[in-house]
Design a protein around this motif. Structure first.
Motif, PDB file in Angstrom:
ATOM      1  N   LEU A  64     -26.380 -43.225 -12.005  1.00 22.29           N
ATOM      2  CA  LEU A  64     -26.094 -44.621 -11.699  1.00 22.29           C
ATOM      3  C   LEU A  64     -26.857 -45.535 -12.652  1.00 22.29           C
ATOM      4  N   ASP A  65     -26.195 -46.598 -13.081  1.00 21.10           N
ATOM      5  CA  ASP A  65     -26.810 -47.569 -13.985  1.00 21.10           C
ATOM      6  C   ASP A  65     -27.420 -48.695 -13.155  1.00 21.10           C
ATOM      7  N   PRO A  66     -28.748 -48.821 -13.128  1.00 24.69           N
ATOM      8  CA  PRO A  66     -29.361 -49.899 -12.320  1.00 24.69           C
ATOM      9  C   PRO A  66     -29.017 -51.290 -12.845  1.00 24.69           C
ATOM     10  N   ASN A  67     -28.701 -51.405 -14.131  1.00 24.11           N
ATOM     11  CA  ASN A  67     -28.356 -52.717 -14.685  1.00 24.11           C
ATOM     12  C   ASN A  67     -27.040 -53.243 -14.117  1.00 24.11           C
TER      13      ASN A  67
ATOM     14  N   SER B  21     -25.338 -60.238 -12.271  1.00 22.08           N
ATOM     15  CA  SER B  21     -24.585 -61.145 -11.395  1.00 22.08           C
ATOM     16  C   SER B  21     -23.113 -61.127 -11.792  1.00 22.08           C
ATOM     17  N   LYS B  22     -22.253 -61.082 -10.798  1.00 19.41           N
ATOM     18  CA  LYS B  22     -20.814 -60.977 -11.048  1.00 19.41           C
ATOM     19  C   LYS B  22     -20.091 -62.103 -10.331  1.00 19.41           C
ATOM     20  N   GLN B  23     -19.110 -62.654 -11.017  1.00 19.72           N
ATOM     21  CA  GLN B  23     -18.270 -63.675 -10.421  1.00 19.72           C
ATOM     22  C   GLN B  23     -17.113 -63.007  -9.672  1.00 19.72           C
ATOM     23  N   PRO B  24     -16.613 -63.632  -8.627  1.00 21.50           N
ATOM     24  CA  PRO B  24     -15.468 -63.045  -7.907  1.00 21.50           C
ATOM     25  C   PRO B  24     -14.260 -62.886  -8.830  1.00 21.50           C
ATOM     26  N   GLN B  25     -13.623 -61.745  -8.727  1.00 22.76           N
ATOM     27  CA  GLN B  25     -12.433 -61.415  -9.517  1.00 22.76           C
ATOM     28  C   GLN B  25     -12.690 -61.434 -11.021  1.00 22.76           C
ATOM     29  N   GLU B  26     -13.937 -61.255 -11.413  1.00 27.06           N
ATOM     30  CA  GLU B  26     -14.250 -61.228 -12.844  1.00 27.06           C
ATOM     31  C   GLU B  26     -13.862 -59.873 -13.434  1.00 27.06           C
ATOM     32  N   PRO B  27     -13.074 -59.860 -14.511  1.00 21.81           N
ATOM     33  CA  PRO B  27     -12.698 -58.566 -15.106  1.00 21.81           C
ATOM     34  C   PRO B  27     -13.905 -57.851 -15.691  1.00 21.81           C
ATOM     35  N   SER B  28     -13.855 -56.539 -15.674  1.00 21.30           N
ATOM     36  CA  SER B  28     -15.013 -55.746 -16.084  1.00 21.30           C
ATOM     37  C   SER B  28     -15.321 -55.888 -17.567  1.00 21.30           C
TER      38      SER B  28
ATOM     39  N   LYS C  56     -21.489 -57.505 -19.078  1.00 19.18           N
ATOM     40  CA  LYS C  56     -22.364 -56.833 -20.039  1.00 19.18           C
ATOM     41  C   LYS C  56     -22.499 -55.360 -19.704  1.00 19.18           C
ATOM     42  N   PHE C  57     -22.478 -55.061 -18.413  1.00 16.47           N
ATOM     43  CA  PHE C  57     -22.543 -53.665 -17.961  1.00 16.47           C
ATOM     44  C   PHE C  57     -21.297 -53.399 -17.101  1.00 16.47           C
ATOM     45  N   PRO C  58     -20.198 -53.025 -17.714  1.00 14.12           N
ATOM     46  CA  PRO C  58     -18.922 -52.934 -16.981  1.00 14.12           C
ATOM     47  C   PRO C  58     -18.810 -51.730 -16.052  1.00 14.12           C
ATOM     48  N   SER C  59     -19.637 -50.716 -16.231  1.00 13.23           N
ATOM     49  CA  SER C  59     -19.522 -49.505 -15.421  1.00 13.23           C
ATOM     50  C   SER C  59     -20.815 -49.265 -14.655  1.00 13.23           C
ATOM     51  N   LYS C  60     -20.655 -48.777 -13.421  1.00 10.64           N
ATOM     52  CA  LYS C  60     -21.835 -48.455 -12.619  1.00 10.64           C
ATOM     53  C   LYS C  60     -22.418 -47.098 -12.984  1.00 10.64           C
ATOM     54  N   TRP C  61     -21.745 -46.363 -13.869  1.00  7.37           N
ATOM     55  CA  TRP C  61     -22.222 -45.049 -14.287  1.00  7.37           C
ATOM     56  C   TRP C  61     -22.581 -45.073 -15.765  1.00  7.37           C
ATOM     57  N   ARG C  62     -23.559 -44.291 -16.122  1.00  3.73           N
ATOM     58  CA  ARG C  62     -23.944 -44.121 -17.512  1.00  3.73           C
ATOM     59  C   ARG C  62     -24.351 -42.671 -17.731  1.00  3.73           C
ATOM     60  N   ALA C  63     -24.286 -42.240 -18.969  1.00  4.58           N
ATOM     61  CA  ALA C  63     -24.639 -40.853 -19.271  1.00  4.58           C
ATOM     62  C   ALA C  63     -26.125 -40.621 -19.030  1.00  4.58           C
ATOM     63  N   LYS C  64     -26.432 -39.424 -18.550  1.00  7.08           N
ATOM     64  CA  LYS C  64     -27.834 -39.090 -18.304  1.00  7.08           C
ATOM     65  C   LYS C  64     -28.618 -39.045 -19.609  1.00  7.08           C
TER      66      LYS C  64
ATOM     67  N   GLN D 179     -28.075 -40.712 -25.804  1.00  6.01           N
ATOM     68  CA  GLN D 179     -27.365 -40.483 -27.059  1.00  6.01           C
ATOM     69  C   GLN D 179     -25.931 -40.015 -26.847  1.00  6.01           C
ATOM     70  N   GLN D 180     -25.584 -39.623 -25.603  1.00  8.41           N
ATOM     71  CA  GLN D 180     -24.216 -39.203 -25.307  1.00  8.41           C
ATOM     72  C   GLN D 180     -23.419 -40.265 -24.561  1.00  8.41           C
ATOM     73  N   ASP D 181     -24.010 -41.413 -24.317  1.00  6.30           N
ATOM     74  CA  ASP D 181     -23.309 -42.450 -23.573  1.00  6.30           C
ATOM     75  C   ASP D 181     -22.104 -42.944 -24.375  1.00  6.30           C
ATOM     76  N   PRO D 182     -20.912 -42.967 -23.779  1.00  6.37           N
ATOM     77  CA  PRO D 182     -19.722 -43.402 -24.525  1.00  6.37           C
ATOM     78  C   PRO D 182     -19.828 -44.809 -25.083  1.00  6.37           C
ATOM     79  N   VAL D 183     -20.614 -45.665 -24.439  1.00  2.00           N
ATOM     80  CA  VAL D 183     -20.784 -47.021 -24.961  1.00  2.00           C
ATOM     81  C   VAL D 183     -21.407 -46.987 -26.351  1.00  2.00           C
ATOM     82  N   ASN D 184     -22.254 -45.998 -26.592  1.00  2.88           N
ATOM     83  CA  ASN D 184     -22.936 -45.887 -27.883  1.00  2.88           C
ATOM     84  C   ASN D 184     -22.172 -45.016 -28.880  1.00  2.88           C
TER      85      ASN D 184
END
Length: 304
Positions: free
Chosen positions: A255-258, A263-270, A274-282, A285-290
């Motif tokens: 889980l990504d604590p960020n 803060s998110k606005q209602p109905q705001e697209p992901s 800045k952090f669109p996913s609640k999951w990140r690679a453990k 260096q393997q995180d798809p964002v990078n």
């Protein structure tokens, strides 16, 4: 075409090479008989050939598609005939060595009756009373159930009857039972062979013919090397096409604590976050964002 009752010419040959040559000669004769005399088998082969030709990608010329389809279908037909003939030889050898077709369809039930009193004693006569109460259905059910589980014996006895009296002597029900028992064993034998042929076809296709990349890659079930396409209409009205790819897909996630802290606005697209996913690679260096990268980009201009 089957069963093949005359197999003496294969078994009587003295040398292994002679038996091998006679065996494949018989396979060739069966193939020619199938095309020339067996209408159902010939129709099935033509249908399989049509499917194999259509299966080849349309980017290939018709001559190459026809050649590839013929070779592909020929491999399947050759494997099917070889397996059927091997199964026929196996049954024939068992019959000659008195391992099958020794006393009819109910050999297993007869063996059960011979050991029933010794291993399953019935001092009270319960079995006889059950037989009387069920009007003979109790032993009949056991008899035919055992016959159903003794598939090799059924196949061998029926084959012997066909070879002695001809296929016309077999009733429709007997023919269904015989071909069902043959199909059961043929299915077990042919499944790995068909998989090997199709796998070899895909291997040759992607390495030498440069086709069937999607089919071959999906068959490998590789989790890595994923890509996706995104479209964007710019201020000029042109359509931009981006193909993004990830070479290595992470196997462990956390889980990504960020994501919770943002803060998110209602109905705001992901995609605006800045952090669109609640999951990140453990492993960072393997995180798809990078690791994600653009492997293709082109623009389709707007026409006036």
């Amino acid at each position: 075409m089957f069963p093949q009752c005359q197999l003496d010419h294969i078994l009587k040959d003295d040398t292994f090479s002679g038996r091998l040559g006679t065996f494949f000669g018989t396979v060739w004769d069966l193939f020619m008989y199938m095309l020339g005399c067996s209408y159902v088998s010939a129709a099935g082969a033509i249908l399989l050939l049509t499917i194999a030709i259509v299966f080849v990608p349309s980017m290939v010329s018709w001559k190459k598609r026809l050649l590839i389809g013929i070779l592909h279908v020929s491999a399947h037909l050759a494997a099917a005939l070889i397996l059927m003939l091997l199964m026929e030889l196996g049954v024939e050898i068992c019959i000659r060595h008195k391992l099958l077709a020794t006393s009819g369809y109910h050999t297993l039930y007869q063996w059960y009756q011979s050991v029933e009193s010794e291993h399953f004693p019935d001092p009270t006569g319960l079995r006889e009373r059950i037989e009387q109460w069920t009007f003979g259905l109790y032993p009949a059910c056991i008899k035919y159930l055992m016959s159903g589980f003794d598939v090799p014996e059924v196949m061998a006895v029926t084959r012997s009857n066909i070879c002695k009296n001809g296929i016309d002597s077999l009733s429709r029900g007997g023919a269904v039972i015989y071909y069902a028992s043959v199909f059961l064993y043929f299915w077990v034998l042919s499944t790995p062979v068909v998989s090997l042929i199709l796998g070899s076809y895909l291997y040759i296709s992607i390495n030498w013919l440069h086709i069937h990349f999607d089919e071959a890659f999906s068959s490998l079930r590789i989790a890595n090397y994923k890509s996706f396409t995104r479209f964007h209409i710019n201020t000029k009205g042109d359509l931009e096409v981006f193909t993004l790819a990830v070479d290595k897909v992470p196997k462990e996630w956390k889980l990504d604590p960020n994501w919770d802290g943002e803060s998110k606005q209602p109905q705001e697209p992901s995609y605006l976050q800045k952090f669109p996913s609640k999951w990140r690679a453990k492993a960072p260096q393997q995180d798809p964002v990078n690791t994600v990268r653009i492997i293709d980009h082109f623009v389709i201009e707007q026409k006036e």
